[in-house]
Motif scaffolding. Structure first.
Motif, mmCIF file in Angstrom:
data_model
loop_
_atom_site.group_PDB
_atom_site.id
_atom_site.type_symbol
_atom_site.label_atom_id
_atom_site.label_comp_id
_atom_site.label_asym_id
_atom_site.label_seq_id
_atom_site.Cartn_x
_atom_site.Cartn_y
_atom_site.Cartn_z
ATOM 1 N N LEU A 1 41.457 28.602 41.985
ATOM 2 C CA LEU A 1 40.186 29.402 41.289
ATOM 3 C C LEU A 1 40.902 30.849 40.575
ATOM 4 C CD1 LEU A 1 37.216 28.397 43.439
ATOM 5 C CD2 LEU A 1 37.441 28.022 41.168
ATOM 6 N N PRO A 2 40.248 31.016 39.741
ATOM 7 C CA PRO A 2 40.657 32.352 38.974
ATOM 8 C C PRO A 2 39.646 33.341 39.673
ATOM 9 C CG PRO A 2 39.282 31.039 37.515
ATOM 10 C CD PRO A 2 39.511 30.173 38.673
ATOM 11 N N ALA A 3 40.343 34.424 40.125
ATOM 12 C CA ALA A 3 39.547 35.527 40.812
ATOM 13 C C ALA A 3 38.534 36.306 39.848
ATOM 14 C CB ALA A 3 40.237 36.787 41.024
ATOM 15 N N PRO A 4 37.586 36.636 39.675
ATOM 16 C CA PRO A 4 36.493 37.275 38.771
ATOM 17 C C PRO A 4 37.431 38.524 38.228
ATOM 18 C CG PRO A 4 35.785 37.853 40.726
ATOM 19 C CD PRO A 4 36.683 36.614 41.195
ATOM 20 N N GLY A 5 37.636 38.862 36.992
ATOM 21 C CA GLY A 5 38.004 40.099 36.328
ATOM 22 C C GLY A 5 39.584 40.209 36.762
ATOM 23 N N ARG A 6 40.199 39.211 37.094
ATOM 24 C CA ARG A 6 41.592 39.270 37.403
ATOM 25 C C ARG A 6 42.345 38.138 36.810
ATOM 26 N NH1 ARG A 6 41.695 40.492 43.770
ATOM 27 N NH2 ARG A 6 39.937 41.966 43.921
ATOM 28 N N GLY A 7 41.827 37.829 35.543
ATOM 29 C CA GLY A 7 42.261 36.689 34.809
ATOM 30 C C GLY A 7 43.899 36.810 34.503
ATOM 31 N N ASP A 8 44.304 37.968 34.224
ATOM 32 C CA ASP A 8 45.570 38.246 33.825
ATOM 33 C C ASP A 8 46.626 38.785 34.990
ATOM 34 O OD1 ASP A 8 45.080 37.811 31.063
ATOM 35 O OD2 ASP A 8 44.527 39.972 30.761
ATOM 36 N N SER A 9 45.954 38.472 36.255
ATOM 37 C CA SER A 9 46.686 39.082 37.377
ATOM 38 C C SER A 9 48.000 38.028 37.607
ATOM 39 C CB SER A 9 45.893 38.917 38.566
ATOM 40 O OG SER A 9 46.678 39.344 39.598
ATOM 41 N N ASP A 10 48.942 38.606 38.151
ATOM 42 C CA ASP A 10 50.064 37.720 38.578
ATOM 43 C C ASP A 10 49.862 37.123 40.320
ATOM 44 O OD1 ASP A 10 51.117 37.469 36.031
ATOM 45 O OD2 ASP A 10 52.484 39.317 36.481
ATOM 46 N N ASP A 11 48.731 37.819 40.902
ATOM 47 C CA ASP A 11 48.660 37.655 42.200
ATOM 48 C C ASP A 11 48.161 36.213 42.393
ATOM 49 O OD1 ASP A 11 48.188 37.774 45.045
ATOM 50 O OD2 ASP A 11 47.239 39.522 44.914
ATOM 51 N N GLU A 12 48.816 35.483 43.008
ATOM 52 C CA GLU A 12 48.417 33.946 43.223
ATOM 53 C C GLU A 12 47.301 34.049 44.058
ATOM 54 O OE1 GLU A 12 51.845 31.597 44.344
ATOM 55 O OE2 GLU A 12 52.409 31.398 42.132
ATOM 56 N N LEU A 13 47.350 34.747 45.008
ATOM 57 C CA LEU A 13 46.233 34.763 46.146
ATOM 58 C C LEU A 13 45.182 35.976 45.866
ATOM 59 C CD1 LEU A 13 48.619 34.919 49.379
ATOM 60 C CD2 LEU A 13 47.371 33.136 48.302
ATOM 61 N N ALA A 14 44.834 36.103 44.687
ATOM 62 C CA ALA A 14 43.782 37.233 44.049
ATOM 63 C C ALA A 14 42.362 36.648 44.537
ATOM 64 C CB ALA A 14 44.012 37.640 42.700
ATOM 65 N N VAL A 15 42.093 35.435 44.319
ATOM 66 C CA VAL A 15 40.982 34.853 44.739
ATOM 67 C C VAL A 15 40.782 34.944 46.242
ATOM 68 C CG1 VAL A 15 41.782 32.391 44.852
ATOM 69 C CG2 VAL A 15 39.388 32.955 44.133
ATOM 70 N N LEU A 16 41.614 34.758 47.041
ATOM 71 C CA LEU A 16 41.366 34.623 48.194
ATOM 72 C C LEU A 16 41.226 35.894 48.803
ATOM 73 C CD1 LEU A 16 41.704 33.688 51.308
ATOM 74 C CD2 LEU A 16 44.230 34.210 51.154
ATOM 75 N N LYS A 17 41.786 37.011 48.400
ATOM 76 C CA LYS A 17 41.645 38.395 48.664
ATOM 77 C C LYS A 17 40.009 38.897 48.205
ATOM 78 C CE LYS A 17 46.567 39.859 48.042
ATOM 79 N NZ LYS A 17 47.395 40.531 47.148
ATOM 80 N N HIS A 18 39.564 38.181 47.446
ATOM 81 C CA HIS A 18 38.227 38.624 46.740
ATOM 82 C C HIS A 18 37.170 37.980 47.699
ATOM 83 C CE1 HIS A 18 35.197 39.478 43.756
ATOM 84 N NE2 HIS A 18 34.658 38.395 44.316
ATOM 85 N N VAL A 19 37.410 36.762 48.170
ATOM 86 C CA VAL A 19 36.617 36.082 49.011
ATOM 87 C C VAL A 19 36.569 36.814 50.404
ATOM 88 C CG1 VAL A 19 36.289 34.147 50.533
ATOM 89 C CG2 VAL A 19 36.774 33.855 48.134
ATOM 90 N N LEU A 20 37.794 37.198 50.888
ATOM 91 C CA LEU A 20 38.108 38.031 52.088
ATOM 92 C C LEU A 20 37.327 39.444 51.905
ATOM 93 C CD1 LEU A 20 41.782 37.213 53.116
ATOM 94 C CD2 LEU A 20 39.697 36.247 54.170
ATOM 95 N N GLU A 21 37.306 40.013 51.014
ATOM 96 C CA GLU A 21 36.541 41.225 50.749
ATOM 97 C C GLU A 21 35.209 40.811 50.846
ATOM 98 O OE1 GLU A 21 37.619 42.852 47.251
ATOM 99 O OE2 GLU A 21 39.845 43.488 47.937
ATOM 100 N N LEU A 22 34.839 39.770 50.124
ATOM 101 C CA LEU A 22 33.269 39.409 50.022
ATOM 102 C C LEU A 22 32.753 38.932 51.440
ATOM 103 C CD1 LEU A 22 30.972 38.852 48.000
ATOM 104 C CD2 LEU A 22 31.965 36.274 47.982
ATOM 105 N N ALA A 23 33.320 38.342 52.255
ATOM 106 C CA ALA A 23 32.973 37.625 53.469
ATOM 107 C C ALA A 23 34.195 38.051 54.718
ATOM 108 C CB ALA A 23 32.961 36.198 53.217
#
Length: 451
Positions: free
Chosen positions: A119-141
């Motif tokens: 899944l793409p992380a919101p606001g990070r469409g151009d990011s090269d970080d493959e775990l951006a969506v996971l980091k976002h979820v960990l921040e969220l929960a």
């Protein structure tokens, strides 16, 4: 720390336009019987409410587990509906197609999150970080267990997800109901264990901080060379397990004068305790430098005004300087209760308090007169904070007060109690009269002169 999601009314996913939970037929959550309701969210494990955390964790063993699946293709999901927990109860599945939907569905009854790392992380469409969506979820929960879902054979990405904060990773093409059920149970238990370890570590840190505060507020007296005997007792109020703003100190200067002090910073938080430590240390330094009376208290007021976090913070203080011969003393009161003097054959009484000055921090340029007091050849002098006299007597509104305390100490002296035994009996009796632990902290110190 991330801000908890605000409380919200529980809305079924179908009603709120959320993604439908996966089923063998690709039907809706309503059709497949999976749970799609959302309850009001409260702080989770190690969150802002310990009581809520404990209750939530204790209830986990008695309720169905709930999984929040976050992926953008629910119809093609490999998730099967017959997920069972360890007790054989069905694991409820709630599905979100994106992180916006996931945030709405992430309520307190969710025990585990299964996240598609593609899944793409919101606001990070151009990011090269493959775990951006996971980091976002960990921040969220940050208090929820998280399982990472990745492509088969991509073990390196899964291992990185665990290093970042996921409890485990699973291959999308190798999932079955039994494997996923076991992984969910494992992730929930592991997260619970991590939360317990974190709370234990936090408790140890608080205990260490408390010991440091205790050393600052309740120091070892410097009485080398003096014939006076010293005893002290401290008891925190029932609303706190840690120390409050009460503090005291006793030092002997090179000329043989013994200086004693007891004080109380208004309030009961760590800031007030820290301010009490600063005032106590400043008092000792100023006393050893030769200051006393009005000059010392005026300087302490400047320290308080510079160090307090709020202009409304003040501190009461009582200082006594006992002459080298031990027969007389100087007394300064800054909004503080007057000490109690007991002598053989004479009932215990309060020292004069007519010239009691204002508490430190209330009036700029205030003055604190120093009163001369005759002690005699043999005596006991008790200094205390107002927690000792503000406890209630029985179940009514009547408080012990200074008169009640004086009568109590007179009786205990008549019974032959002295030193630490006297202080212990006084504090315990005040507690018993109150019908339980006192609301405010109590600090008491006793100086005895026996020829």
């Amino acid at each position: 720390m991330p801000v908890p999601i605000p409380r919200q009314r529980g809305i079924p996913a179908v009603e709120s336009g959320q993604a439908q939970a996966a089923s063998p037929r690709g039907g809706s959550a309503e059709e497949s019987g999976t749970d799609a309701s959302a309850h009001a969210r409260t702080p989770d494990s190690a969150g802002t409410s310990t009581d809520t955390t404990d209750k939530a964790e204790n209830n986990t063993a008695h309720t169905n587990l709930t999984l929040l699946l976050i992926e953008d293709d629910p119809a093609g999901s490999p998730i099967v509906p017959d997920l069972l927990d360890q007790a054989g109860k069905p694991i409820r599945v709630r599905t979100a197609r994106n992180l916006t939907e996931a945030e709405r569905l992430l309520t307190d009854d969710v025990h585990c999150i299964l996240l598609d790392l593609a899944l793409p992380a919101p606001g990070r469409g151009d990011s090269d970080d493959e775990l951006a969506v996971l980091k976002h979820v960990l921040e969220l929960a940050p208090r929820h267990a998280v399982l990472a879902l990745t492509a088969s054979g991509d073990a390196e990405r899964g291992a990185q997800a665990v290093r970042v904060g996921a409890q485990d990773y699973l291959f999308r093409d190798e999932l079955d109901g039994r494997l996923l059920s076991r992984a969910i149970r494992y992730a929930v238990e592991r997260k619970r264990s991590e939360s317990a370890e974190r709370r234990l570590a936090e408790g140890r840190l608080r205990a260490q901080e408390n010991r440091r505060l205790e050393r600052g507020l309740l120091p070892t007296p410097l009485l080398e060379g003096s014939s006076l005997r010293f005893a002290a007792r401290y008891r925190p109020g029932r609303s706190r397990a840690l120390l409050g703003g009460d503090f005291y100190d006793v030092v002997r200067t090179p000329d043989g004068t013994v200086h004693a002090m007891i004080g109380d910073v208004c309030g009961h938080g760590p800031d007030e305790a820290a301010l009490g430590v600063e005032l106590r240390i400043a008092w000792r330094a100023l006393t050893l430098a030769g200051l006393c009376g009005d000059q010392l208290l005026g300087t302490l007021q400047q320290v308080l005004e510079h160090e307090r976090a709020d202009d409304e913070i003040f501190a009461t203080l009582c200082t006594v300087d006992i002459a080298p011969d031990g027969r007389r003393a100087g007394l300064c009161l800054a909004g503080h209760p007057s000490p109690l003097l007991a002598r053989p054959g004479i009932p215990a009484r309060l020292l004069p308090y007519d010239n009691n000055g204002p508490a430190l921090g209330l009036l700029p340029g205030a003055r604190w007169p120093r009163m001369q007091v005759e002690l005699g050849a043999e005596w006991s002098l008790m200094l205390y904070t107002d927690g000792l006299i503000e406890g209630r007597v029985g179940g009514g509104r009547e408080r012990l007060g200074q008169e009640g305390m004086t009568e109590m100490v007179r009786r205990q002296f008549a019974e032959g109690l002295r030193g630490e035994q006297l202080l212990r009996a006084a504090v315990n009796e005040v507690r018993d009269l109150n019908g339980g632990e006192l609301t405010d902290d109590v600090a008491v110190l006793l100086l005895d002169r026996v020829p």
